[in-house]
Design a protein around this motif. Structure first.
Motif, PDB file in Angstrom:
ATOM      1  N   LEU A 198     -29.255  25.135   6.135  1.00 54.70           N
ATOM      2  CA  LEU A 198     -29.974  23.997   6.725  1.00 54.70           C
ATOM      3  C   LEU A 198     -29.222  23.437   7.936  1.00 54.70           C
ATOM      4  N   LEU A 199     -27.907  23.353   7.834  1.00 54.01           N
ATOM      5  CA  LEU A 199     -27.118  22.837   8.946  1.00 54.01           C
ATOM      6  C   LEU A 199     -27.232  23.759  10.156  1.00 54.01           C
ATOM      7  N   GLY A 200     -27.209  25.046   9.924  1.00 60.54           N
ATOM      8  CA  GLY A 200     -27.375  25.989  11.025  1.00 60.54           C
ATOM      9  C   GLY A 200     -28.715  25.831  11.712  1.00 60.54           C
ATOM     10  N   GLN A 201     -29.768  25.627  10.932  1.00 60.62           N
ATOM     11  CA  GLN A 201     -31.101  25.433  11.510  1.00 60.62           C
ATOM     12  C   GLN A 201     -31.170  24.146  12.323  1.00 60.62           C
ATOM     13  N   ASP A 202     -30.541  23.082  11.817  1.00 64.17           N
ATOM     14  CA  ASP A 202     -30.567  21.800  12.526  1.00 64.17           C
ATOM     15  C   ASP A 202     -29.786  21.873  13.842  1.00 64.17           C
ATOM     16  N   ILE A 203     -28.634  22.535  13.815  1.00 69.45           N
ATOM     17  CA  ILE A 203     -27.852  22.664  15.053  1.00 69.45           C
ATOM     18  C   ILE A 203     -28.603  23.522  16.064  1.00 69.45           C
ATOM     19  N   ASN A 204     -29.259  24.555  15.576  1.00 67.23           N
ATOM     20  CA  ASN A 204     -30.032  25.424  16.470  1.00 67.23           C
ATOM     21  C   ASN A 204     -31.156  24.648  17.157  1.00 67.23           C
ATOM     22  N   LYS A 205     -31.828  23.784  16.408  1.00 73.04           N
ATOM     23  CA  LYS A 205     -32.912  22.987  16.988  1.00 73.04           C
ATOM     24  C   LYS A 205     -32.379  21.962  17.991  1.00 73.04           C
ATOM     25  N   ALA A 206     -31.247  21.345  17.651  1.00 71.63           N
ATOM     26  CA  ALA A 206     -30.720  20.274  18.505  1.00 71.63           C
ATOM     27  C   ALA A 206     -30.137  20.798  19.808  1.00 71.63           C
ATOM     28  N   THR A 207     -29.724  22.062  19.842  1.00 75.27           N
ATOM     29  CA  THR A 207     -29.029  22.571  21.024  1.00 75.27           C
ATOM     30  C   THR A 207     -29.827  23.606  21.797  1.00 75.27           C
ATOM     31  N   LYS A 208     -31.141  23.633  21.635  1.00 80.17           N
ATOM     32  CA  LYS A 208     -31.964  24.541  22.413  1.00 80.17           C
ATOM     33  C   LYS A 208     -31.854  24.173  23.889  1.00 80.17           C
ATOM     34  N   PRO A 209     -31.420  25.077  24.750  1.00 84.23           N
ATOM     35  CA  PRO A 209     -31.286  24.745  26.174  1.00 84.23           C
ATOM     36  C   PRO A 209     -32.595  24.268  26.795  1.00 84.23           C
ATOM     37  N   SER A 210     -33.710  24.707  26.252  1.00 87.29           N
ATOM     38  CA  SER A 210     -35.017  24.315  26.816  1.00 87.29           C
ATOM     39  C   SER A 210     -35.332  22.846  26.585  1.00 87.29           C
ATOM     40  N   LYS A 211     -34.539  22.173  25.726  1.00 88.55           N
ATOM     41  CA  LYS A 211     -34.809  20.770  25.425  1.00 88.55           C
ATOM     42  C   LYS A 211     -34.179  19.810  26.428  1.00 88.55           C
ATOM     43  N   GLY A 212     -33.491  20.334  27.429  1.00 88.16           N
ATOM     44  CA  GLY A 212     -32.990  19.445  28.466  1.00 88.16           C
ATOM     45  C   GLY A 212     -31.486  19.490  28.643  1.00 88.16           C
ATOM     46  N   ARG A 213     -31.025  18.687  29.581  1.00 85.95           N
ATOM     47  CA  ARG A 213     -29.627  18.687  29.973  1.00 85.95           C
ATOM     48  C   ARG A 213     -28.709  18.266  28.833  1.00 85.95           C
ATOM     49  N   ARG A 214     -29.092  17.242  28.057  1.00 83.64           N
ATOM     50  CA  ARG A 214     -28.226  16.761  26.980  1.00 83.64           C
ATOM     51  C   ARG A 214     -28.078  17.829  25.886  1.00 83.64           C
ATOM     52  N   ALA A 215     -29.164  18.539  25.615  1.00 79.18           N
ATOM     53  CA  ALA A 215     -29.094  19.612  24.622  1.00 79.18           C
ATOM     54  C   ALA A 215     -28.181  20.735  25.109  1.00 79.18           C
ATOM     55  N   ARG A 216     -28.265  21.069  26.412  1.00 79.92           N
ATOM     56  CA  ARG A 216     -27.386  22.107  26.955  1.00 79.92           C
ATOM     57  C   ARG A 216     -25.924  21.664  26.903  1.00 79.92           C
ATOM     58  N   GLY A 217     -25.681  20.362  27.138  1.00 76.46           N
ATOM     59  CA  GLY A 217     -24.313  19.850  27.036  1.00 76.46           C
ATOM     60  C   GLY A 217     -23.788  19.916  25.617  1.00 76.46           C
ATOM     61  N   ASP A 218     -24.635  19.572  24.643  1.00 78.97           N
ATOM     62  CA  ASP A 218     -24.225  19.659  23.235  1.00 78.97           C
ATOM     63  C   ASP A 218     -23.984  21.103  22.814  1.00 78.97           C
ATOM     64  N   LEU A 219     -24.773  22.024  23.364  1.00 79.44           N
ATOM     65  CA  LEU A 219     -24.576  23.442  23.058  1.00 79.44           C
ATOM     66  C   LEU A 219     -23.177  23.889  23.472  1.00 79.44           C
ATOM     67  N   GLU A 220     -22.754  23.497  24.660  1.00 73.45           N
ATOM     68  CA  GLU A 220     -21.419  23.854  25.134  1.00 73.45           C
ATOM     69  C   GLU A 220     -20.339  23.218  24.254  1.00 73.45           C
ATOM     70  N   THR A 221     -20.565  21.969  23.821  1.00 77.71           N
ATOM     71  CA  THR A 221     -19.586  21.300  22.961  1.00 77.71           C
ATOM     72  C   THR A 221     -19.481  21.989  21.603  1.00 77.71           C
ATOM     73  N   TRP A 222     -20.611  22.339  21.026  1.00 78.81           N
ATOM     74  CA  TRP A 222     -20.600  23.049  19.752  1.00 78.81           C
ATOM     75  C   TRP A 222     -19.910  24.402  19.893  1.00 78.81           C
ATOM     76  N   ARG A 223     -20.100  25.024  21.039  1.00 80.85           N
ATOM     77  CA  ARG A 223     -19.447  26.307  21.271  1.00 80.85           C
ATOM     78  C   ARG A 223     -17.931  26.135  21.220  1.00 80.85           C
ATOM     79  N   ASN A 224     -17.439  25.072  21.834  1.00 75.52           N
ATOM     80  CA  ASN A 224     -15.999  24.798  21.814  1.00 75.52           C
ATOM     81  C   ASN A 224     -15.517  24.428  20.411  1.00 75.52           C
ATOM     82  N   ILE A 225     -16.342  23.660  19.664  1.00 72.26           N
ATOM     83  CA  ILE A 225     -15.974  23.266  18.296  1.00 72.26           C
ATOM     84  C   ILE A 225     -15.852  24.493  17.400  1.00 72.26           C
ATOM     85  N   PHE A 226     -16.841  25.381  17.479  1.00 76.16           N
ATOM     86  CA  PHE A 226     -16.815  26.567  16.628  1.00 76.16           C
ATOM     87  C   PHE A 226     -15.723  27.546  17.051  1.00 76.16           C
TER      88      PHE A 226
END
Length: 479
Positions: A198-226
């Motif tokens: 469930l957590l993987g699905q939620d992170i995937n939804k929240a960080t879709k690059p198509s959802k805008g600049r903030r989502a793309r920024g969170d994607l990069e942050t999650w990449r660094n966290i992982f």
């Protein structure tokens, strides 16, 4: 301080759920049952000193031997039927063996005296010494579990089986509790597995690059966290120098390092979306739960080890203690009190897929990798094996290996035909139909910076081929 008290304190100190505490190894009950076993053996004249001396003497294949088998049945009932069997050499009704120690001879005299037989008897029978003792005599060569005799000697071998009562009760309690702990651990592991998905699905939804600049920024942050999380190797390491599952003490240190790194790099502030911040909290809680499961497994494994065996380095080695004050010297309980030597047999005979297998960390880490960390693509997984840059304009060869088109063009110009990874003869057959358009779209969406840099690098390299090595793409300057 006795181990039983330390065991109870450890269960309370770690704050385990009440259901877990009630399911823990019943160490006190096992100790009481073990006392019954020792008393039963003493009544038969088989005290620990006598059995220890017999065990020492039977290292010589010609000596009197005894075997203690647990005989755990591979059924749903997990039934144990321990068997204590003696193989005694006889001649004219008297136990003979030139290498027997005086104490061993005294023990055999006690057995013979219980039968009421005289030395003139061709063999002795101890079945009437106790109603539940069975005997078997043979003049032929002993079976695989019997002691072999020298060929020149013609001795009768008396097999005496002493089916004890309370040792069966002891191992039934232990096997039942291990099975219950396996079921509990499986239940908790399943819950944690669902939370990971469930957590993987939620992170995937929240960080879709198509959802805008903030989502793309969170994607990069999650990449660094992982990336930090993988470097920490909190619960399981794949490195050669420390390969395998971590102990709970090691996991605590590695988890602390991971959290310190996240804070020092201010990655939490990089999560702009509320869903991402909540997901990070859930991620930490999930790791805390896994750590708690690991500690509970260690404490109970230590209790099983303590009740059975003498050395932590033998066949069934316990996990490291969950905390420094829980570190006690592992001494034999069953073996120390009975000298029957079950510490090696029980881990092989007992049925345990979870508690004694110690694979919870490996299983959960594998699921994290598949269902959670993989939802945030890492650049290392999409590099060209030749130039080690993002494999943009990806070409999938017939062997299914992927390279950037620029590297394949250069290889084909040199007349190289074979795939650099598998050596298949596929490079010269690559064409436009091998272009992987779906992967190209994926790379543009999830790695836009790297794709742009790769396009610019390809253009610079192509222009140098056209205009010569002195070509520069720097802008013109007016003097």
């Amino acid at each position: 301080m006795k181990f039983a008290q330390e065991f109870r304190k450890a269960l309370q100190r770690e704050g385990f759920p009440e259901k877990w505490v009630h399911s823990a190894v019943p160490y006190g009950q096992l100790k009481k049952c073990l006392k019954k076993v020792t008393n039963e053996l003493k009544e038969l004249g088989l005290d620990k000193d006598t059995l220890a001396q017999l065990a020492a003497s039977q290292k010589d294949p010609s000596a009197v031997a005894f075997h203690y088998h647990l005989d755990g049945k591979l059924t749903d009932s997990n039934h144990f039927r321990p068997r204590l069997t003696f193989f005694i050499h006889l001649q004219d009704g008297v136990a003979v063996d030139a290498k027997l120690t005086p104490s061993t001879r005294d023990f055999l005299k006690k057995v013979v005296s219980r039968t009421g037989e005289t030395s003139d008897s061709p063999a002795y029978d101890v079945s009437h010494a106790r109603p539940d003792i069975s005997t078997k005599s043979t003049d032929s060569s002993p079976s695989a579990e019997q002691v072999s005799l020298p060929k020149e000697e013609h001795l009768s071998v008396q097999q005496v089986e002493v089916p004890l009562v309370f040792d069966g009760e002891f191992f039934e309690i232990l096997q039942t509790d291990v099975s219950n702990l396996d079921a509990l651990q499986q239940e908790e592991q399943d819950k944690l597995g669902k939370e990971i998905t469930l957590l993987g699905q939620d992170i995937n939804k929240a960080t879709k690059p198509s959802k805008g600049r903030r989502a793309r920024g969170d994607l990069e942050t999650w990449r660094n966290i992982f990336e930090l999380y993988l470097d920490a190797r909190i619960f399981f390491s794949t490195r050669e120098n420390d390969h395998g599952a971590r102990t709970s003490a090691q996991a605590v240190e590695q988890l602390r390092w991971f959290q310190d790194q996240v804070l020092s790099r201010k990655l939490i502030h990089g999560l702009k979306l509320e869903n991402s911040r909540q997901a990070y909290t859930r991620f930490l809680n999930m790791n805390a739960l896994l750590l708690q499961i690991l500690k509970f497994q260690e404490i109970n494994s230590l209790a099983v080890t303590k009740i059975l065996k003498s050395k932590s380095s033998s066949a069934f080695a316990p996990m490291s203690p969950p905390s420094p004050d829980f570190s006690l010297t592992i001494r034999a309980e069953f073996d120390k009190r009975t000298a029957l030597g079950v510490s090696r047999a029980f881990p092989v005979t007992v049925q345990s897929n979870r508690l004694l297998a110690g694979n919870v960390a490996k299983d959960i880490c594998a699921q994290m990798s598949n269902d959670l960390i993989s939802v945030v693509p890492q650049l290392d997984d999409y590099l060209c094996p030749i130039c080690f840059a993002v494999a943009y304009w990806p070409v999938r060869l017939d062997c299914q290996h992927i390279f950037c088109s620029r590297c394949l063009v250069k290889m084909s110009r040199k007349g190289e035909r074979f795939c650099p990874l598998c050596r298949a003869d596929v490079i010269m057959r690559a064409g436009l139909e091998h272009f992987d358009s779906e992967r190209a779209a994926f790379l543009r969406e999830y790695f836009p910076k790297e794709v742009k840099e790769k396009i610019r690098a390809n253009e610079r390299e192509r222009n140098k081929e056209i205009f010569g090595p002195d070509y520069s793409d720097s802008p013109c300057s007016m003097m």
